[in-house]
Enzyme design. Structure first.
Site, PDB file in Angstrom:
ATOM      1  N   ARG A 178      83.375  -3.168  31.423  1.00 49.86           N
ATOM      2  CA  ARG A 178      82.411  -2.232  32.001  1.00 49.86           C
ATOM      3  C   ARG A 178      82.379  -0.919  31.213  1.00 49.86           C
ATOM      4  O   ARG A 178      81.314  -0.325  31.021  1.00 49.86           O
ATOM      5  CB  ARG A 178      82.763  -1.951  33.461  1.00 49.86           C
ATOM      6  CG  ARG A 178      82.735  -3.177  34.354  1.00 49.86           C
ATOM      7  CD  ARG A 178      82.895  -2.810  35.810  1.00 49.86           C
ATOM      8  NE  ARG A 178      81.702  -2.151  36.324  1.00 49.86           N
ATOM      9  CZ  ARG A 178      81.645  -1.532  37.498  1.00 49.86           C
ATOM     10  NH1 ARG A 178      82.725  -1.466  38.261  1.00 49.86           N
ATOM     11  NH2 ARG A 178      80.526  -0.965  37.907  1.00 49.86           N
TER      12      ARG A 178
ATOM     13  N   GLY B 144      68.182   4.409  44.664  1.00 46.78           N
ATOM     14  CA  GLY B 144      68.876   3.318  44.000  1.00 46.78           C
ATOM     15  C   GLY B 144      70.073   2.764  44.739  1.00 46.78           C
ATOM     16  O   GLY B 144      70.943   2.157  44.123  1.00 46.78           O
ATOM     17  N   THR B 145      70.123   2.959  46.049  1.00 45.54           N
ATOM     18  CA  THR B 145      71.230   2.408  46.817  1.00 45.54           C
ATOM     19  C   THR B 145      70.698   1.573  47.970  1.00 45.54           C
ATOM     20  O   THR B 145      69.688   1.930  48.591  1.00 45.54           O
ATOM     21  CB  THR B 145      72.168   3.507  47.351  1.00 45.54           C
ATOM     22  OG1 THR B 145      73.114   2.927  48.254  1.00 45.54           O
ATOM     23  CG2 THR B 145      71.392   4.601  48.070  1.00 45.54           C
ATOM     24  N   SER B 146      71.381   0.488  48.251  1.00 44.41           N
ATOM     25  CA  SER B 146      70.965  -0.401  49.335  1.00 44.41           C
ATOM     26  C   SER B 146      71.399   0.118  50.698  1.00 44.41           C
ATOM     27  O   SER B 146      71.054  -0.462  51.726  1.00 44.41           O
ATOM     28  CB  SER B 146      71.570  -1.794  49.110  1.00 44.41           C
ATOM     29  OG  SER B 146      72.990  -1.721  49.125  1.00 44.41           O
TER      30      SER B 146
ATOM     31  N   HIS C 168      83.081   7.224  44.000  1.00 49.04           N
ATOM     32  CA  HIS C 168      83.881   6.021  43.774  1.00 49.04           C
ATOM     33  C   HIS C 168      84.656   6.052  42.463  1.00 49.04           C
ATOM     34  O   HIS C 168      85.147   5.018  42.016  1.00 49.04           O
ATOM     35  CB  HIS C 168      82.987   4.782  43.832  1.00 49.04           C
ATOM     36  CG  HIS C 168      82.361   4.577  45.171  1.00 49.04           C
ATOM     37  ND1 HIS C 168      81.222   3.813  45.366  1.00 49.04           N
ATOM     38  CD2 HIS C 168      82.709   5.041  46.401  1.00 49.04           C
ATOM     39  CE1 HIS C 168      80.905   3.828  46.656  1.00 49.04           C
ATOM     40  NE2 HIS C 168      81.788   4.563  47.293  1.00 49.04           N
TER      41      HIS C 168
ATOM     42  N   ASN D 112      77.905   5.677  41.672  1.00 54.99           N
ATOM     43  CA  ASN D 112      78.043   5.052  40.359  1.00 54.99           C
ATOM     44  C   ASN D 112      79.259   5.592  39.620  1.00 54.99           C
ATOM     45  O   ASN D 112      79.600   6.769  39.738  1.00 54.99           O
ATOM     46  CB  ASN D 112      76.784   5.284  39.525  1.00 54.99           C
ATOM     47  CG  ASN D 112      75.551   4.691  40.180  1.00 54.99           C
ATOM     48  OD1 ASN D 112      75.652   3.733  40.952  1.00 54.99           O
ATOM     49  ND2 ASN D 112      74.388   5.256  39.893  1.00 54.99           N
ATOM     50  N   VAL D 113      79.867   4.735  38.819  1.00 54.41           N
ATOM     51  CA  VAL D 113      81.051   5.142  38.066  1.00 54.41           C
ATOM     52  C   VAL D 113      80.725   5.382  36.594  1.00 54.41           C
ATOM     53  O   VAL D 113      81.617   5.648  35.789  1.00 54.41           O
ATOM     54  CB  VAL D 113      82.178   4.087  38.210  1.00 54.41           C
ATOM     55  CG1 VAL D 113      82.666   4.035  39.651  1.00 54.41           C
ATOM     56  CG2 VAL D 113      81.724   2.701  37.750  1.00 54.41           C
ATOM     57  N   ASP D 114      79.450   5.312  36.229  1.00 49.41           N
ATOM     58  CA  ASP D 114      79.033   5.594  34.855  1.00 49.41           C
ATOM     59  C   ASP D 114      78.835   7.097  34.665  1.00 49.41           C
ATOM     60  O   ASP D 114      78.978   7.889  35.592  1.00 49.41           O
ATOM     61  CB  ASP D 114      77.757   4.822  34.509  1.00 49.41           C
ATOM     62  CG  ASP D 114      76.603   5.170  35.438  1.00 49.41           C
ATOM     63  OD1 ASP D 114      76.168   6.343  35.443  1.00 49.41           O
ATOM     64  OD2 ASP D 114      76.129   4.280  36.180  1.00 49.41           O
TER      65      ASP D 114
ATOM     66  N   MET E 130      60.280   8.511  40.795  1.00 43.54           N
ATOM     67  CA  MET E 130      60.517   9.897  40.383  1.00 43.54           C
ATOM     68  C   MET E 130      59.346  10.443  39.583  1.00 43.54           C
ATOM     69  O   MET E 130      59.010  11.630  39.703  1.00 43.54           O
ATOM     70  CB  MET E 130      61.816  10.000  39.581  1.00 43.54           C
ATOM     71  CG  MET E 130      63.082   9.867  40.429  1.00 43.54           C
ATOM     72  SD  MET E 130      63.120  10.990  41.872  1.00 43.54           S
ATOM     73  CE  MET E 130      62.975  12.600  41.073  1.00 43.54           C
TER      74      MET E 130
END
EC number: 2.3.1.286
Length: 234
Positions: free
Chosen positions: A56, A169-171, A104, A87-89, A217
């Site tokens: 990742r 962008g989140t469910s 996270h 997100n972790v990016d 956006m």
């Protein structure tokens, strides 16, 4: 300036090419989530966990912020913006956003498996035998399933102060992040951007935009800028 909080999830990064674990063709396919993203998995097979996160991490250097990331960064000219991301990016950072809370954790950070305060920036592969200052094995600086979310209280505090909240962008299926919007003031304006937004069961004060992050956006930016310039938010 009015306070604007962005709650972002995997969908915005998916448009940059980062695969999501909830999609059929996603990076997590073939992996039992608990095997690669839990304290149990780490104890059982740390090498498997490291291999997964190394993959990742490498992927980050192959992707770039998209127009939605850049639009959110642009809003700092008009609002006091804080981004709370699942997100972790690092795509929000690379797009130019300056205040980002990673609920996270982050792929480009590692920490001691014993002391969560010993955190290091890390861009290469992480291997068994890579040690922290306390001589403990380094592990991904990720909040795994079953672990507490250290920044949750700070995130709740930010949401309580908002005039405008954009969920993108989140469910809204991963808790506790999914319930953050419920802490917003009743007068706050809330937008929910997701291709399946209209299927979500949300309060009437949440305006659903049934589009992906980039298109939504692009459409919403003129209105957001106008609201900021005319002080249309309470």
């Amino acid at each position: 300036m009015k306070n604007l909080v962005i709650l972002s999830g995997a969908g915005i990064s998916a448009e940059s090419g980062i695969k999501t674990f909830r999609d059929a063709g996603g990076l997590w396919e073939g992996h039992d989530i608990m095997e690669v993203a839990s304290p149990y998995g780490w104890k059982k097979n740390p090498q498997k966990v490291l291999d997964f996160y190394n993959q990742r991490r490498r992927q980050l250097f192959e992707v770039y912020p998209n127009k939605a990331h850049k639009a959110l960064a642009e809003l700092e000219k008009h609002y006091q913006v804080n981004i709370i991301t699942q997100n972790v990016d690092d795509l929000h950072e690379r797009a130019g956003s300056s205040r980002i809370l990673h609920l996270h954790g982050e792929l480009l950070s590692v920490r001691s498996e014993k002391d969560p305060n010993l955190v290091y920036r890390w861009e290469k592969d992480l291997n068994l035998g890579d040690l922290a200052q306390d001589k403990a094995q380094l592990r991904p600086d990720i909040v795994w399933f079953g672990e507490e979310v250290p920044l949750l209280k700070e995130a709740v505090s930010l949401v309580k102060q908002v005039h405008l909240l954009i969920i993108i962008g989140t469910s809204l299926q991963v808790y506790p992040a999914a319930s953050l919007y419920t802490h917003a003031n009743k007068d706050a304006l809330i937008y929910y951007i997701d291709p399946k937004a209209k299927n979500a069961r949300l309060p009437q004060n949440v305006q659903c935009i049934n589009e992906n992050a980039v298109h939504a956006m692009q459409d919403l930016m003129p209105k957001l800028i106008e609201m900021a310039s005319q002080e249309m938010l309470k």
